[in-house]
Scaffold this active site. Structure first.
Site, PDB file in Angstrom:
ATOM      1  N   ASP A 149      35.041  89.164  37.322  1.00 11.94           N
ATOM      2  CA  ASP A 149      36.104  90.100  36.944  1.00 11.94           C
ATOM      3  C   ASP A 149      35.636  91.544  37.032  1.00 11.94           C
ATOM      4  OD1 ASP A 149      34.392  89.368  34.776  1.00 11.94           O
ATOM      5  OD2 ASP A 149      35.755  90.328  33.348  1.00 11.94           O
ATOM      6  N   GLU A 155      33.894  88.667  31.605  1.00  9.34           N
ATOM      7  CA  GLU A 155      32.799  89.428  31.015  1.00  9.34           C
ATOM      8  C   GLU A 155      33.248  90.805  30.560  1.00  9.34           C
ATOM      9  OE1 GLU A 155      29.391  92.144  30.667  1.00  9.34           O
ATOM     10  OE2 GLU A 155      31.105  92.279  32.019  1.00  9.34           O
TER      11      GLU A 155
END
EC number: 3.5.1.14
Length: 403
Positions: free
Chosen positions: A82, A147
């Site tokens: 991400d 994350e």
């Protein structure tokens, strides 16, 4: 190297393809990343598994290069898929175009944080496999979600799963930060994040009065205490050039909520502070001080914290001869002639979940002489820096997997 040579380089092509996948918050779609990684696994002739420790929207992808001694604890090379949001109007290049300029800079969200590292792992292993090398230890290359929002939908769940335990991880590498100098930071620990919320109750009434024990007075007392502590940390950092931001405690007031209208003294004010406690601070003692300040302010204050992994700090990764993986990592960087510096990571990464599980972990991104642009507009990484990083990882991976 010319622009044509950079653009024709196979590893640069793979890197740019991965960067073009907009796995961007607030609603990242990881399926294109999964499909891309499946193609990478096929090219590398490596088995791949896709786990869903929380739900199907947040997959964890693991490629595995089996070692010769399968009973030995394995090495984990971790990265996240991400990336943070972009504001395209503030970019001079398309945030997901992965364009290369004449200087060799590759512009894209994730070029530093941290799609580069995940692809450098794979590029390094591609080169090692092509050479015919086999390692003692099994190597797992993981690509995780979420994350950037704390890892609660990714690594936090994954480390508690039977699938993770079956990987028999003995050591992990994860992300670091770019360095504007020739030095390479190596992160062995993280500060403890405490998001502190004070819900402050007090006397309410008309704004023309001078009532005692108002929420505003209590807020003022608490804010002064917090800012006094903050000023002391600012002074420490200013007075000691050897200290990095990760070596001190940061305190920042982030939100204040409450009030009814401009002439009404409110019955409740809520204030939040973002606090990152340095390793020299006793966590329980700090929390006790906060409670003491609440009483000194006049009481009627509810003190709340974010969910923590543990009461105290997560133990840092040992960086001495008792940790064979540290010795192997340091020997690799020394043999490469890299100037490294051990640091405490100033923010939060998935390494904290790995360390909390009792597994040593280091944060390292081979990006020196590079401006720090994670989360910034026009994030870029130079093609030559990327390719040099692939070479660096080859040496590090071989050392770690053969210790």
């Amino acid at each position: 190297m010319s622009t044509a040579n950079w653009e024709s380089n196979k590893e640069i092509q793979y890197f740019r393809e991965y960067l073009r996948i907009p796995s961007v918050h607030p609603n990242p779609n990881y399926e294109p990343c999964v499909e891309f990684l499946k193609r990478q696994a096929k090219d590398l002739d490596l088995p791949i598994k896709v786990y869903h420790p929380l739900n199907v929207e947040n997959p964890v992808v693991v490629l595995t290069w089996e070692g010769l001694e399968k009973t030995l604890p394995s090495v984990l090379l971790n990265s996240h898929m991400d990336v943070v949001p972009v504001f395209p109007e503030n970019w001079t290049h398309s945030p997901f175009g992965a364009e290369i300029d004449e200087e060799g800079r590759i512009f894209a969200r994730g070029s530093q944080d941290m799609k580069c590292v995940g692809m450098q792992y794979l590029a390094a292993i591609r080169a090692l496999k092509k050479s015919g090398l086999r390692c003692k230890r099994t190597i797992h290359i993981s690509f995780v979600p979420d994350e950037e929002l704390g890892g609660f939908k990714g690594m936090a769940y994954f480390v508690t799963s039977k699938e993770f335990k079956s990987l028999n991880i003995g050591f992990s590498l994860d992300e670091g930060i770019a360095s504007p100098t020739s030095e390479f930071p190596v992160f062995y620990a993280e500060r403890t994040v405490k998001r502190v919320i004070f819900k402050i109750s007090g006397s309410a009434g008309h704004g023309l009065l001078l009532m005692p024990n108002t929420a505003g007075e209590k807020l003022s007392y608490l804010t002064n205490k917090m800012m006094e502590f903050r000023a002391g940390q600012v002074k420490r950092l200013r007075d000691n050039p050897e200290l990095q931001i990760g070596d001190v405690t940061t305190i920042n007031l982030t939100t204040v909520n409450g009030g009814v209208q401009s002439n009404v003294v409110p019955p409740l004010l809520t204030v939040c502070f973002d606090i990152r406690l340095s390793l020299d601070i006793d966590v329980e003692e700090f929390e006790a001080n906060l409670a003491k300040w609440c009483e000194e302010a006049g009481g009627g204050i509810e003190l709340g914290f974010n969910a923590s992994l543990r009461k105290g700090h997560i133990p840092p990764t040992v960086t001495n001869e008792s940790n064979l993986f540290w010795v192997a990592f340091k020997r690799a960087t020394d043999e490469l002639g890299l100037l490294t510096k051990l640091q405490v990571f100033p923010g939060g990464t998935d390494s904290r979940y790995i360390r909390h599980a009792g597994i040593p972990a280091l944060g390292f991104s081979p990006m020196n002489n590079t401006p720090v642009l994670l989360h910034d507009h026009d994030e870029f990484l130079h093609a030559d820096t990327y390719l040099r990083g692939v070479e660096i990882y080859q040496k590090i991976i071989v050392n770690l997997a053969n210790v």
